[in-house]
Design an enzyme around this catalytic site. Structure first.
Site, short mmCIF file in Angstrom:
data_model
loop_
_atom_site.label_atom_id
_atom_site.label_comp_id
_atom_site.label_asym_id
_atom_site.label_seq_id
_atom_site.Cartn_x
_atom_site.Cartn_y
_atom_site.Cartn_z
N GLU A 1 -49.38 -43.40 23.76
CA GLU A 1 -50.43 -43.79 22.82
C GLU A 1 -49.81 -44.50 21.62
O GLU A 1 -49.19 -43.88 20.75
CB GLU A 1 -51.23 -42.58 22.33
CG GLU A 1 -52.35 -42.96 21.38
CD GLU A 1 -53.08 -41.77 20.79
OE1 GLU A 1 -53.84 -41.97 19.82
OE2 GLU A 1 -52.90 -40.64 21.29
N LYS B 1 -54.93 -21.10 28.91
CA LYS B 1 -55.19 -22.52 29.16
C LYS B 1 -56.65 -22.93 28.95
O LYS B 1 -57.19 -23.76 29.69
CB LYS B 1 -54.72 -22.90 30.56
CG LYS B 1 -53.20 -22.83 30.73
CD LYS B 1 -52.75 -23.32 32.07
CE LYS B 1 -51.24 -23.42 32.13
NZ LYS B 1 -50.58 -22.11 32.08
N ASP C 1 -45.20 -26.00 28.66
CA ASP C 1 -46.33 -26.05 29.59
C ASP C 1 -47.44 -26.85 28.92
O ASP C 1 -48.16 -26.34 28.07
CB ASP C 1 -46.80 -24.62 29.91
CG ASP C 1 -47.86 -24.60 31.01
OD1 ASP C 1 -48.51 -25.63 31.23
OD2 ASP C 1 -48.03 -23.53 31.64
N HIS D 1 -54.77 -48.82 14.44
CA HIS D 1 -54.74 -48.89 15.90
C HIS D 1 -54.65 -50.33 16.40
O HIS D 1 -54.03 -50.60 17.43
CB HIS D 1 -55.98 -48.19 16.48
CG HIS D 1 -55.87 -46.69 16.48
ND1 HIS D 1 -56.04 -45.94 15.34
CD2 HIS D 1 -55.58 -45.81 17.46
CE1 HIS D 1 -55.87 -44.66 15.61
NE2 HIS D 1 -55.59 -44.55 16.90
#
Length: 425
Positions: free
Chosen positions: A122, A253, A327, A418
């Protein structure tokens, strides 16, 4: 999350064991502003081979760390090192990795200036976090403290009626010391802290909470809880109709309402006060505009039904998790948190972030893979005894990211940033 008095005592004791608590509190209260930035990390748009060389040379000079795998000088060929990390292996997905900093941190374990590796595709992400880190550095650095830790597994047991469930639960409560013994026999590192129960009809959920040392701990707590459950089934006076190792109650999660009722992983809070001049000169906005943006965006967050109220924790955490072998799916819960911004009496800006579910480790999982280990070594967090330090660095990173995105949005520069950094030319 609130803590019981006993949990608070344990947290303070743990912090005292790491460093003199009165000294730490005094350092936080009397943290001075930085008079100037250190030598600047070479940055550029667009990326070039010469720029890469300069940054690697800069990091070698500043950290005395070489990065043979990360830089590509040494190819990865020993696929046996991937055992336990991947199945049906075919090759590597290469994610661009950059660096920001220095990120200045004052914590119970993390002390000093850190150049933090972030892996992402990104554009504009590293530029934003780097700018936030610069503002924090000039303001004397972020205070970031790992408060408490714990990882849960929540098996569920079903009975034919509440009477049998009650008989089962009475026996379970008497077995806590035996469960601790089983935990220590199943793992060299796990320690059973506590057990909680939740009854819903004829279903009983038991939540076992553990310390997991320097590992993030999901596999560890699964193995320990399985050993406990098998002991239960063999010895309980009443047998359940069936049981499952995870009831989907622990929050593993996923973002849940449990986020602010329990700790999962590490609970970290970080703060900084930015003087008005730094907000003007570095962030190109005003404390008033940032505080107003925070208030308005928090109202928007509430209306959206979000758990927590923050800008983009997931951006920095995901990039750091990929770089350091965490993770990555745990970002779904680790990115739950609260950001707060408010004006100070002298027209500065107070900013804090709180992360109650930071699932991280410095051993196990992907942390020993070549580039991931190099990235952990870059911030002095490879191996045992470093997880609280790593968690505090995570808190400071998130703080820098929240400051920068709020500044861009409050000043109307978010789109332009951006367009400048995040688009192909």
């Amino acid at each position: 999350m609130s803590s019981t008095s006993e949990t608070t005592k344990k947290a303070l004791h743990a912090m005292s064991a790491l460093q003199d608590l009165e000294q730490l509190l005094d350092e936080i209260k009397n943290k001075p502003l930085s008079k100037s930035l250190p030598e600047s990390l070479p940055s550029e748009i667009p990326v070039s081979v010469e720029g890469i060389r300069k940054r690697l040379a800069f990091l070698l000079e500043k950290t005395d760390q070489d990065f043979p795998y990360l830089s590509g000088k040494q190819p990865f060929s020993d696929v046996s090192r991937l055992e336990g990390n991947i199945e049906n292996y075919i090759g590597m997905s290469m994610v661009p990795t950059g660096v920001i900093g220095p990120v200045s941190v004052l914590g119970s374990m993390a002390k000093g200036d850190f150049y933090i590796p972030l892996a992402t595709s990104e554009g504009s992400l590293l530029a934003s976090y780097h700018r936030g880190a610069r503002a924090c550095y000039l303001a004397g650095g972020a205070t970031s403290v790992c408060l408490i830790d714990g990882v849960q597994r929540s098996p569920v047991f079903k009975f034919d009626n509440l009477g049998n469930l009650g008989t089962f639960l009475v026996w379970i409560i008497s077995q806590l010391e035996e469960f601790r013994r089983i935990t220590e026999s199943a793992s060299r590192y796990a320690k059973l802290i506590d057990m909680k129960s939740n009854i819903e009809g004829n279903h009983l959920i038991l939540t076992f909470e553990y310390h997991t040392g320097d590992a993030s701990g999901q596999n560890m707590v699964t193995i320990c809880t399985d050993a406990i459950c098998r002991y239960i089934i063999q010895n309980a006076p009443v047998q359940p109709q069936f049981w499952f190792i995870e009831s989907n109650f622990s929050g593993d999660k996923k973002a849940t309402s449990q986020s602010f009722a329990n700790v999962r992983g590490k609970k970290v809070t970080a703060e900084i006060t930015l003087p008005q001049k730094i907000v003007h000169d570095v962030l190109k906005t005003s404390p008033e505009a940032m505080a107003e943006y925070w208030r308005s965006s928090t109202i928007g967050t509430i209306q959206s039904g979000s758990i927590g109220a923050q800008g983009h924790y997931a951006n920095g955490l995901t990039a750091l998790f990929i770089a350091t072998g965490q993770d990555v799916a745990c970002v779904s819960e680790a990115s739950v948190g609260i950001t707060r911004m408010e004006l100070t009496a002298d027209d500065g800006l107070y900013v804090s972030v709180t992360l109650p579910n930071l699932i991280v480790g410095t051993v196990g999982g992907g942390t020993a893979l070549p580039t991931q280990k190099e990235c952990l070594e870059l911030i002095g967090c490879a191996g045992s005894g470093k997880t609280r330090k790593f968690a505090e660095i995570c808190g400071a990173l998130v703080l820098a990211g929240e400051i920068s995105i709020a500044a861009a949005l409050s000043a109307g520069r978010f789109t332009a940033a951006h367009q400048k950094f995040g688009r192909k030319r």
